[in-house]
Design a protein around this motif. Structure first.
Motif, PDB file in Angstrom:
ATOM      1  N   SER B  87     -69.327 -17.396 121.828  1.00 46.33           N
ATOM      2  CA  SER B  87     -70.478 -17.604 120.723  1.00 46.33           C
ATOM      3  C   SER B  87     -70.291 -18.093 119.276  1.00 46.33           C
ATOM      4  N   ALA B  88     -69.105 -16.937 118.798  1.00 52.64           N
ATOM      5  CA  ALA B  88     -68.548 -17.719 117.400  1.00 52.64           C
ATOM      6  C   ALA B  88     -68.068 -19.130 117.179  1.00 52.64           C
ATOM      7  N   GLY B  89     -67.716 -19.876 117.955  1.00 51.29           N
ATOM      8  CA  GLY B  89     -66.857 -20.879 118.564  1.00 51.29           C
ATOM      9  C   GLY B  89     -65.949 -20.544 119.187  1.00 51.29           C
ATOM     10  N   ALA B  90     -65.127 -19.685 118.346  1.00 52.91           N
ATOM     11  CA  ALA B  90     -63.319 -18.943 119.144  1.00 52.91           C
ATOM     12  C   ALA B  90     -62.634 -19.517 120.925  1.00 52.91           C
ATOM     13  N   VAL B  91     -61.615 -20.331 120.901  1.00 56.90           N
ATOM     14  CA  VAL B  91     -61.158 -20.387 122.146  1.00 56.90           C
ATOM     15  C   VAL B  91     -60.473 -19.220 123.032  1.00 56.90           C
ATOM     16  N   VAL B  92     -60.913 -18.571 123.681  1.00 58.05           N
ATOM     17  CA  VAL B  92     -60.320 -17.949 124.346  1.00 58.05           C
ATOM     18  C   VAL B  92     -58.761 -18.376 125.608  1.00 58.05           C
ATOM     19  N   ALA B  93     -57.470 -18.828 124.690  1.00 56.73           N
ATOM     20  CA  ALA B  93     -57.226 -19.364 125.554  1.00 56.73           C
ATOM     21  C   ALA B  93     -56.234 -18.292 126.368  1.00 56.73           C
ATOM     22  N   GLY B  94     -56.395 -17.078 126.992  1.00 54.51           N
ATOM     23  CA  GLY B  94     -56.262 -16.408 128.504  1.00 54.51           C
ATOM     24  C   GLY B  94     -55.865 -15.039 127.689  1.00 54.51           C
TER      25      GLY B  94
END
Lengths: 414, 414
Positions: B87-94
């Protein structure tokens, strides 16, 4: 005692007969339950029949948390509490209805004493199923008043142990500073047996000796003006009955008046954390009630939340001092008799404080209100002295009238 | 600052290039990560790339807890912490590799500084992935030393907040009295940004102003005889560097010598509760290490466990008094440099006490041992003063040498 398999068969037969009207179960498979019934294990709970509140994971039944988001959701395994009960010989009959995420949106369960009334929430199905004689142990939980209130409305025993006593692995969180598992049972003895199993990785022996407290503190609480006629009658009856046997003294809790507001602040904030995914990603499947809770929590600042947790700690120390003067406290368990279902699952007013304080609570049945419906009272014990509370409870239970039994749909009594 | 999408693309490219040798990821789908990278959200973490320790639920990747019991296990949703970061803009890579149930059985990850060495456990993949420049934030957890130790071995920052600060919804429990989420990051600033998001249902603004403590307490701890040359060098270097800037004083913690044994007692007992289903129903899929932990816990009596929790509370009050005299404490983060993989994931000796005490801890890199490998030190703050600890940490980080960077398989440096 009856043959174990016969006892299980009788319970399952009652589910088959009465659950179409009580609707205590969210998932029940007669075939599966029948297979389990044919081989009850050994142990202190051998052949006792369990209903599992549907915020608790089970390998063999879906776990929905009372929410459409989790329709047909299957956990890979059982929650720790379910494993412990099964390992002690209990038979899991199925899943019992919870309100949505153990908050306020009701499920289909009715009060076995009056189909127009709520069984209370959030442990609706576990309380109704015990009252209707379908199960011996209803796994339940409490974050505000979710165990005490339905136990009161359904005329059964409710045991909410000290905070932290039972492991919460596999139980959906709502307000982790308060979330506690507990049990709803027909009597104190079965609650004590279940406690002996749920308190650890291995059962501890229990010898439940009824124990007379030397002094009981009577806590009408700062919310007494919200007590209805049923609760006023129940508290008066309980006081009269116990006064003949031991010393009773009114306790002024006016300096605990902040407790309920602190509880609301902490629970709202933590629910907004705990249900972050459901709120952000599946909001369209949430009820207005739970959205309201989460959005209230999102408006609370971190510093307000932290200040509330610190005030709660201070109130716990203050209550420790009160409990130095009494063996056990007597308090209302709910505002009154069960409300009509159209008016919701009842108010948590009379349990928020005790839950905030982390204290063990034992709701006892046997008393009734002006409509003849059950009204419980609760005994509250010292932090960590769950065994002592159960012994005082066994003493009081023997003094109270026997719990009322509902007449179910077909006119058969329990 | 670089373009956000370019930053994400660079991180994913590093995963593609180096993870076949580092093996930090337990689940990574370049296609899925690429799609996420094309639309990083707004927010204080916009475009920062996250690896999620595989004891934490994710909707888009399996969650295995490092155990064959949960092979291909899918949770319905994300853990609360994952939702907050997204929600704060982070991208989950895995998902990043964890030891089995965050205990001792290692996964395949190697230390990016030396492929024959362990990255530490249990947050093995998150620490190695940050060290190898593949991610900006590694979600991690600590029940004993599972965040501090891998951060130390991999030469990165590790932030274990005060107990209870981050919500644990969707995180597999091991020892609930201690379980804490935290983050592993390249620097203190990113740890503070992540903290501003993870601490609540909504982010709080953070202005990380480095702050010089007036007095630092140096805690060699009662276990100093177990410190190897690497940790002795790191503690000496850290003390020398900081002594020029502020007042330093040795703290005698000999009356905390019980702490590690208390930690072992409480954690074993609680692990036996928390993993009851896995032990009772899937024991053939458990490692000897975790069976040993559970069986040790099953031999501990309820009264021994309760007595240990009471002694732990008393030690917390005693440490509060110590922390009245110092702004922050300096302590070893691990016994020394990373051991060879064949010898396990390293000993939790130097973190058990701080975890037992519930205090926030910040592991800082920049120092090295006799083999030239990273060795961290930890700063320990006052209960609940996580913001203050991060500010002291930013001050110390600027005084320490820059963190070492590994040379990866193909000779490229980070």
């Amino acid at each position: 005692m009856k043959d174990v398999s016969q006892h299980v068969a009788e319970k399952l037969s009652r589910i088959d007969h009465f659950d179409s009207s009580v609707r205590a179960f969210s998932a029940y498979d007669p075939g599966r339950a029948g297979v389990a019934a044919q081989r009850p294990g050994d142990g202190v709970l051998s052949g006792l029949v369990v209903g599992v509140k549907d915020i608790i994971d089970t390998e063999d039944y879906p776990t929905t948390y009372g929410s459409g988001i989790y329709e047909n959701h299957r956990s890979r395994g059982d929650a720790a509490c379910v494993t412990l009960l099964r390992s002690a010989g209990a038979v899991v009959a199925g899943k019992t209805v919870t309100t949505e995420f153990a908050f306020f949106r009701p499920g289909p369960t009715v009060n076995p004493f009056d189909g127009a009334r709520t069984p209370g929430g959030s442990s609706s199905g576990s309380a109704a199923a015990v009252a209707a004689g379908m199960i011996d142990i209803g796994l339940a939980s409490q974050t505000a008043a979710s165990l005490t209130r339905p136990a009161s409305y359904c005329g059964v025993v409710g045991f909410k142990p000290s905070y932290g006593r039972y492991a919460l692995s596999g139980v959906k969180a709502l307000g982790p500073s308060f979330d506690a598992l507990g049990v709803i049972t027909p009597d104190v003895k079965i609650a004590a047996l279940a406690d002996s199993v749920l308190q650890g990785p291995v059962p501890t022996p229990v010898a439940l000796t009824p124990s007379r407290p030397s002094r009981i503190g009577v806590c009408r609480t700062p919310w007494w003006r919200e007590a209805e006629e049923g609760t006023r009658m129940a508290m008066a009856s309980a006081s009269d009955l116990l006064r003949d046997e031991t010393s009773m003294e009114e306790v002024d809790l006016s300096d605990f008046v902040e407790a309920n507001d602190l509880h609301v602040t902490i629970m709202s904030y933590e629910a907004a954390q705990a249900l972050a995914w459901e709120y952000q990603e599946r909001r369209n499947l949430l009820s207005p009630q739970i959205i309201g809770l989460i959005e209230a929590g999102r408006k609370i600042s971190r510093s307000t939340y932290v200040a509330a947790t610190e005030k709660a700690s201070a109130l716990r120390r203050r209550m420790d001092a009160v409990l130095d003067r009494y063996d056990v406290l007597l308090a209302p368990a709910a505002p009154g008799e069960a409300p009509l279902r159209e008016n919701g699952t009842g108010a948590p007013t009379f349990s928020r404080m005790w839950t905030l304080l982390h204290l063990p609570s034992l709701t006892l049945p046997g008393l009734t209100g002006p409509a003849g419906l059950p009204v419980g009272v609760q005994l509250v014990g010292r932090m960590g002295d769950d065994a002592g509370l159960l012994e005082y409870g066994a003493w009081a239970e023997a003094i109270f009238p026997p719990r009322p039994l509902p007449r179910l749909a077909d006119g058969a009594s329990v």
